[in-house]
Design an enzyme around this catalytic site. Structure first.
Site, short mmCIF file in Angstrom:
data_model
loop_
_atom_site.label_atom_id
_atom_site.label_comp_id
_atom_site.label_asym_id
_atom_site.label_seq_id
_atom_site.Cartn_x
_atom_site.Cartn_y
_atom_site.Cartn_z
CG ASP A 1 16.04 9.18 8.24
OD1 ASP A 1 16.33 8.12 7.68
OD2 ASP A 1 16.41 9.46 9.40
CG HIS B 1 16.48 3.93 1.97
ND1 HIS B 1 17.30 3.82 0.89
CD2 HIS B 1 17.14 4.70 2.86
CE1 HIS B 1 18.43 4.50 1.12
NE2 HIS B 1 18.35 5.02 2.31
P1 GDP Z 1 15.04 7.73 3.44
O1 GDP Z 1 15.98 7.14 4.42
O2 GDP Z 1 15.55 8.98 2.81
O3 GDP Z 1 14.57 6.74 2.40
O4 GDP Z 1 13.75 8.17 4.27
P2 GDP Z 1 12.99 7.27 5.36
O5 GDP Z 1 12.24 6.21 4.65
O6 GDP Z 1 13.90 6.87 6.46
O7 GDP Z 1 12.04 8.36 6.00
C1 GDP Z 1 11.10 9.04 5.23
C2 GDP Z 1 9.69 8.78 5.79
O8 GDP Z 1 8.79 9.67 5.22
C3 GDP Z 1 9.16 7.41 5.47
O9 GDP Z 1 8.36 6.98 6.54
C4 GDP Z 1 8.30 7.64 4.21
O10 GDP Z 1 7.26 6.70 4.08
C5 GDP Z 1 7.76 9.00 4.51
N1 GDP Z 1 7.50 9.88 3.36
C6 GDP Z 1 8.21 10.02 2.20
N2 GDP Z 1 7.72 11.02 1.48
C7 GDP Z 1 6.67 11.54 2.18
C8 GDP Z 1 5.76 12.64 1.97
O11 GDP Z 1 5.83 13.37 0.97
N3 GDP Z 1 4.84 12.86 2.96
C9 GDP Z 1 4.74 12.10 4.07
N4 GDP Z 1 3.81 12.39 4.98
N5 GDP Z 1 5.59 11.07 4.31
C10 GDP Z 1 6.53 10.81 3.37
P1 IMO Z 2 19.15 6.97 5.53
O1 IMO Z 2 19.74 6.29 4.33
C1 IMO Z 2 19.62 9.23 9.25
C2 IMO Z 2 23.51 8.92 11.25
C3 IMO Z 2 23.41 8.24 12.61
C4 IMO Z 2 24.56 8.92 13.32
C5 IMO Z 2 25.61 9.07 12.22
C6 IMO Z 2 26.66 7.99 12.22
O2 IMO Z 2 18.00 6.23 6.13
O3 IMO Z 2 18.87 8.41 5.26
P2 IMO Z 2 26.62 5.40 11.58
O4 IMO Z 2 25.83 4.27 12.17
O5 IMO Z 2 26.40 5.60 10.14
O6 IMO Z 2 28.07 5.34 11.94
O7 IMO Z 2 26.06 6.71 12.35
O8 IMO Z 2 24.91 9.05 11.00
N1 IMO Z 2 22.92 8.17 10.12
C7 IMO Z 2 21.71 8.39 9.62
N2 IMO Z 2 20.74 9.24 10.00
N3 IMO Z 2 19.44 8.44 8.16
C8 IMO Z 2 20.41 7.61 7.76
O9 IMO Z 2 20.32 6.87 6.63
C9 IMO Z 2 21.61 7.53 8.50
N4 IMO Z 2 22.74 6.82 8.38
C10 IMO Z 2 23.55 7.22 9.37
O10 IMO Z 2 22.18 8.47 13.22
O11 IMO Z 2 24.18 10.22 13.72
MG MG Z 3 16.02 6.57 6.45
#
Ligand code: GDP
Ligand code: IMO
Ligand code: MG
Length: 460
Positions: A24, A52
């Site tokens: 994340d 994502h």
């Molecule tokens: P990913 O799994 O790595 O793609 O990340 P996620 O989408 O799960 O979580 C990142 C969150 O942060 C999302 O809600 C994005 O919209 C938000 N985000 C990404 N970059 C920024 C930033 O620079 N500032 C803020 N405030 N939010 C961001």
């Molecule tokens: P993105 O791509 C955050 C974590 C789960 C759990 C562990 C194992 O959005 O960054 P699983 O279901 O994969 O067997 O769970 O890994 N986990 C993540 N945490 N972002 C993710 O993906 C994750 N993918 C798996 O929360 O601790």
């Molecule tokens: Mg994510």
């Protein structure tokens, strides 16, 4: 021997985007930003455990299986063989995007991607439940052995990858177009799963045991064949496809899912996911060599988050943690769970940068730290009274690590409209310089908000 370069060879000019923490970090946004300069976006690992989020023109999209590049019209989006695919979820995701006006004609699925079947999702839940029960009454929560539940997303990821390693019962996307082969595989799988899962359900007891209904191979095969029909035109040999594109000089953007500290080999085992989440997952997950890469961008937040169980040395349990969680909207994109929040752990980030050989840093969420009087960054651990700057990729060991912090005066300014490093407040610039120097890699991009345009280009 002929050592001449083949005519089709192209200089490396593809890019990988990899998470440097526990997920994340904002990989989706980084992919969305870079997709404009690439022709193809490829997922190579994980499954619908990924979430994502990308914000385009004020509209938020959440992608789980489909590469974030799909939001750019005209780009090819490839789900590589290393991804485990829940076809029901994939079809829902496609429908959801189409319903919001996103064209999905460019999505292709590897015929060798493994399928997440309903029994994998049930196994994921039952395993977690039994593991949780196994440490009930244990005051360390199973920490000593790295036991207890993992806190998975219950998307069937671990059981689907285990099935792949078991081989004879594993279904691949190409099988969804071969009814005879599929039926045989699903029957074999159900033979194993029904006896294994009914035993597990019985052990859990109560309603779980009462409600357990054995999986019907005919029904599962029928459903999967139906999914196969809907996906027929997309299921292809993506290894040849990607190599053909590379030989035409096309640029590939590899979209990492999950992140380095969740890698099954290099992460905080056993509190990890079940795939190769680092840059090294690209080869096995796509059939394309890492040699096509000219840059490997590591994505990190300006602080740390983690979802699920497992050690996190810099975790915060106070008001600052809550403030960061709320300002950063730190709730899981896939499960909605509140994310655990902590100070930036540079020991962990530097390790992840090393494992991936990153060439640039994408730092996100700098805006979220606005208004905190004192910022802390973990620059070493103390383990059993000894100080170390080495990360410990092992659950039961890392739990002993106490963070050693370097403190900074914070900054107070709304960063959401800032577009150049020079326009950042001095406190924010000092924070960024410290990170660059500690990790030893230049910043490429800095995020100051979720929007596509809320990004500072740093040139690194
Ligand atoms: P990913 O799994 O790595 O793609 O990340 P996620 O989408 O799960 O979580 C990142 C969150 O942060 C999302 O809600 C994005 O919209 C938000 N985000 C990404 N970059 C920024 C930033 O620079 N500032 C803020 N405030 N939010 C961001
Ligand atoms: P993105 O791509 C955050 C974590 C789960 C759990 C562990 C194992 O959005 O960054 P699983 O279901 O994969 O067997 O769970 O890994 N986990 C993540 N945490 N972002 C993710 O993906 C994750 N993918 C798996 O929360 O601790
Ligand atoms: Mg994510």
């Amino acid at each position: 021997m002929n050592h001449r370069t083949p005519k089709t060879a192209q200089p490396p000019h593809s890019t990988a985007i990899i998470g440097l923490q526990w997920g994340d970090e904002g990989k989706g946004k980084a992919v969305d930003r870079l997709a404009a300069d690439h022709d193809v976006v490829v997922r190579f690992n994980g499954g619908a455990n990924a979430g994502h989020s990308v914000v385009v023109g004020g509209t938020r999209f959440a992608l789980h299986l489909i590469p974030s590049g799909i939001l750019h019209q005209g780009k090819l989006a490839v789900i590589g063989n290393g991804v485990v695919v829940d076809t029901e979820k994939l079809l829902q995701e496609l429908e959801g995007l189409e319903g919001r006006g996103v064209k999905t004609g460019g999505l292709v699925l590897s015929d060798r991607a493994h399928i997440v079947a309903p029994y994998h999702k049930m196994e994921d839940s039952l395993r977690e439940e039994l593991l949780r029960a196994s440490i009930a009454g244990d005051s360390s929560g199973g920490a000593a052995s790295g036991g207890g539940d993992i806190g998975t997303t219950k998307r069937g990821i671990g059981p689907a990858y285990a099935e792949k390693i078991h081989r004879s019962t594993a279904v691949r996307a190409g099988d969804l177009l071969r009814p005879e082969v599929l039926r045989e595989k699903v029957s074999r799988a159900c033979m194993f799963k029904n006896s294994q899962l009914s035993g597990m359900a019985e052990r859990v007891g109560g309603a779980t045991a009462r409600d357990f209904v054995p999986f019907d191979p005919e029904k599962i095969s029928r459903d999967l064949l139906e999914h196969g029909e809907k996906l027929r035109a997309r299921i292809q040999d993506t290894t040849y496809l990607l190599h053909d594109l590379l030989s035409q000089g096309k640029r590939i953007l590899f979209e990492g899912a999950n992140a380095t500290l969740l890698d099954v080999d290099h992460g905080t085992f056993p509190f990890v996911t079940s795939s190769s989440t680092t840059v090294h997952g690209i080869g096995p997950g796509t059939g394309v060599s890492e040699r096509c890469l000219s840059s490997v961008l590591g994505v990190m937040k300006a602080y740390t988050t983690r979802v699920g169980r497992g050690p996190m040395p810099t975790e915060l349990f106070d008001d600052i943690g809550n403030r960061i969680r709320e300002r950063g909207r730190e709730y899981g994109t896939t499960t909605g769970r509140p994310r655990r929040v902590g100070w930036l752990d540079l020991v962990a980030v530097k390790y992840a940068a090393m494992v991936n050989g990153i060439t640039g840093i994408v730092l996100t969420m700098l805006d979220v730290l606005d208004g905190i009087d004192e910022l802390r960054v973990c620059t070493a651990y103390e383990i059993d009274g000894k100080r170390t700057e080495r990360f410990v990729p092992d659950g039961p060991e890392l739990i002993k690590a106490k963070p050693v912090y370097t403190a900074f005066k914070g900054f107070s300014a709304d960063l959401s409209g800032v577009r150049t490093l020079e326009d950042l407040p001095a406190g924010a610039r000092r924070y960024l310089e410290f990170i660059e120097n500690y990790v030893g890699v230049r910043l490429a991009l800095v995020g100051v908000g979720p929007g596509r345009e809320q990004t500072i280009e740093c040139g690194g």
